[in-house]
Design a protein around this motif. Sequence first.
Motif, mmCIF file in Angstrom:
data_model
loop_
_atom_site.group_PDB
_atom_site.id
_atom_site.type_symbol
_atom_site.label_atom_id
_atom_site.label_comp_id
_atom_site.label_asym_id
_atom_site.label_seq_id
_atom_site.Cartn_x
_atom_site.Cartn_y
_atom_site.Cartn_z
ATOM 1 N N PRO A 43 74.591 30.985 61.204
ATOM 2 C CA PRO A 43 75.220 30.408 60.002
ATOM 3 C C PRO A 43 74.277 30.410 58.803
ATOM 4 O O PRO A 43 73.070 30.227 58.944
ATOM 5 N N GLN A 44 74.865 30.638 57.618
ATOM 6 C CA GLN A 44 74.108 30.524 56.373
ATOM 7 C C GLN A 44 74.097 29.080 55.885
ATOM 8 O O GLN A 44 73.067 28.571 55.463
ATOM 9 N N ARG A 45 75.282 28.459 55.958
ATOM 10 C CA ARG A 45 75.423 27.084 55.457
ATOM 11 C C ARG A 45 76.431 26.319 56.300
ATOM 12 O O ARG A 45 77.331 26.912 56.891
ATOM 13 N N LEU A 46 76.282 25.039 56.324
ATOM 14 C CA LEU A 46 77.307 24.143 56.841
ATOM 15 C C LEU A 46 78.132 23.701 55.639
ATOM 16 O O LEU A 46 77.624 23.042 54.745
ATOM 17 N N VAL A 47 79.410 24.094 55.601
ATOM 18 C CA VAL A 47 80.224 23.822 54.412
ATOM 19 C C VAL A 47 81.151 22.627 54.591
ATOM 20 O O VAL A 47 81.659 22.085 53.618
ATOM 21 N N ALA A 48 81.379 22.215 55.833
ATOM 22 C CA ALA A 48 82.224 21.037 56.087
ATOM 23 C C ALA A 48 81.891 20.498 57.470
ATOM 24 O O ALA A 48 81.561 21.258 58.383
ATOM 25 N N ASN A 49 81.971 19.168 57.595
ATOM 26 C CA ASN A 49 81.662 18.593 58.900
ATOM 27 C C ASN A 49 82.804 17.731 59.438
ATOM 28 O O ASN A 49 82.598 16.856 60.269
ATOM 29 N N SER A 50 84.028 17.995 58.937
ATOM 30 C CA SER A 50 85.195 17.288 59.463
ATOM 31 C C SER A 50 86.423 18.170 59.298
ATOM 32 O O SER A 50 86.408 19.163 58.563
ATOM 33 N N SER A 51 87.501 17.790 59.973
ATOM 34 C CA SER A 51 88.727 18.586 59.962
ATOM 35 C C SER A 51 89.472 18.527 58.637
ATOM 36 O O SER A 51 90.420 19.290 58.426
ATOM 37 N N GLU A 52 89.058 17.649 57.738
ATOM 38 C CA GLU A 52 89.749 17.488 56.457
ATOM 39 C C GLU A 52 89.741 18.762 55.621
ATOM 40 O O GLU A 52 90.633 18.980 54.804
ATOM 41 N N LYS A 53 88.731 19.617 55.817
ATOM 42 C CA LYS A 53 88.616 20.833 54.998
ATOM 43 C C LYS A 53 88.925 22.106 55.792
ATOM 44 O O LYS A 53 88.676 23.202 55.308
ATOM 45 N N TRP A 54 89.484 21.965 56.975
ATOM 46 C CA TRP A 54 89.803 23.153 57.767
ATOM 47 C C TRP A 54 90.777 24.072 57.051
ATOM 48 O O TRP A 54 90.598 25.294 57.051
ATOM 49 N N GLU A 55 91.797 23.505 56.439
ATOM 50 C CA GLU A 55 92.780 24.345 55.739
ATOM 51 C C GLU A 55 92.149 25.076 54.570
ATOM 52 O O GLU A 55 92.475 26.236 54.298
ATOM 53 N N GLN A 56 91.264 24.408 53.857
ATOM 54 C CA GLN A 56 90.602 25.026 52.698
ATOM 55 C C GLN A 56 89.863 26.306 53.106
ATOM 56 O O GLN A 56 89.863 27.292 52.366
ATOM 57 N N TYR A 57 89.261 26.264 54.276
ATOM 58 C CA TYR A 57 88.489 27.417 54.746
ATOM 59 C C TYR A 57 89.257 28.272 55.744
ATOM 60 O O TYR A 57 88.726 29.218 56.310
ATOM 61 N N GLU A 58 90.524 27.933 55.985
ATOM 62 C CA GLU A 58 91.435 28.691 56.850
ATOM 63 C C GLU A 58 90.900 28.831 58.268
ATOM 64 O O GLU A 58 90.914 29.921 58.864
#
Length: 309
Positions: free
Chosen positions: A96-111
Amino acid sequence: MNKNRLLLIVLGVLILVYLGNKFIGSVNERNFKEVLVELDTATVSKVVVMAKANNGSAVSITKEGTDWSVTNGTVSDKADMNMAKNMVVSLRKLEPQRLVANSSEKWEQYEVTDSLGTRVQLFNGEELLTDIIIGKFTFNLQARTAATFVRLTDEEEVYSVDGFLSSTYNQEFNSFRDKTFVETVPENLTSLKFDYSGDSSFVLNKVADAWQVNGIAADSTAVAQYLNGLRRLDQRQFEDGFTTSETPTYTLTLDGNNMSSVVVRGFMKGEEVILNSSLNSDAYFQKGSLNVFDKLFVSAGKFLTEVEE
């Protein structure tokens, strides 16, 4: 303040700093896994892909000796070897390059949900080696770099990884199939036999260093252009479920040095021609947008300068 009390305060501050970095720190800080997936590619015997492009239907790409086959429901076929190998190599080591989210709240944003992402599972026999969901990708025009967002299926964290990983896996079933139709080294060809219904059959063969059509000198430029078109022809529009016991209406047999015969057949299905090649004998194809039929099954006049088509 005595010395022991001071040490306790310092220790407490250090503990708070540690816990803050671990649980509250920014998702952009390097406080995440260094490797998401790492595997020995030689142990991978099956890849299962559930892609949005294939309506989420599971496609299984299975290794059989040195070959790969692909199955979607009741349809099985030879797999595209390069594509199968690339799918395994792409996940050999995923950093991985970055951790962009650590919860399911942003799963849709990142598909990276089950419905928006592409789920990929790699197996060694029955052993599950990795299970990952591949989401959308981004491209940085200024830096000319690409990144794909991914999530391990049993974890909530979303990461960005290098490359167009999603384009490798988010494909429809036919994209994973062997599309080989004709493949030759034109310089090795010495004989082409065109068998048609009626009396229009002919043979184009090489005598010494010159080409002839049924014993008549052929136009060398026309022959060279045609033979170059036989270097590689792929087909993409499959005709699944087609079977025939009839004699083909059109047959082209290619022979030459350092090669096995390549036989292309054309069968009539109503007003349509269905094509088959000995290089991919279990697959049948429609003529397709490239109209391979017209490129292959030509008349003798194509090679004779004194005859106009």
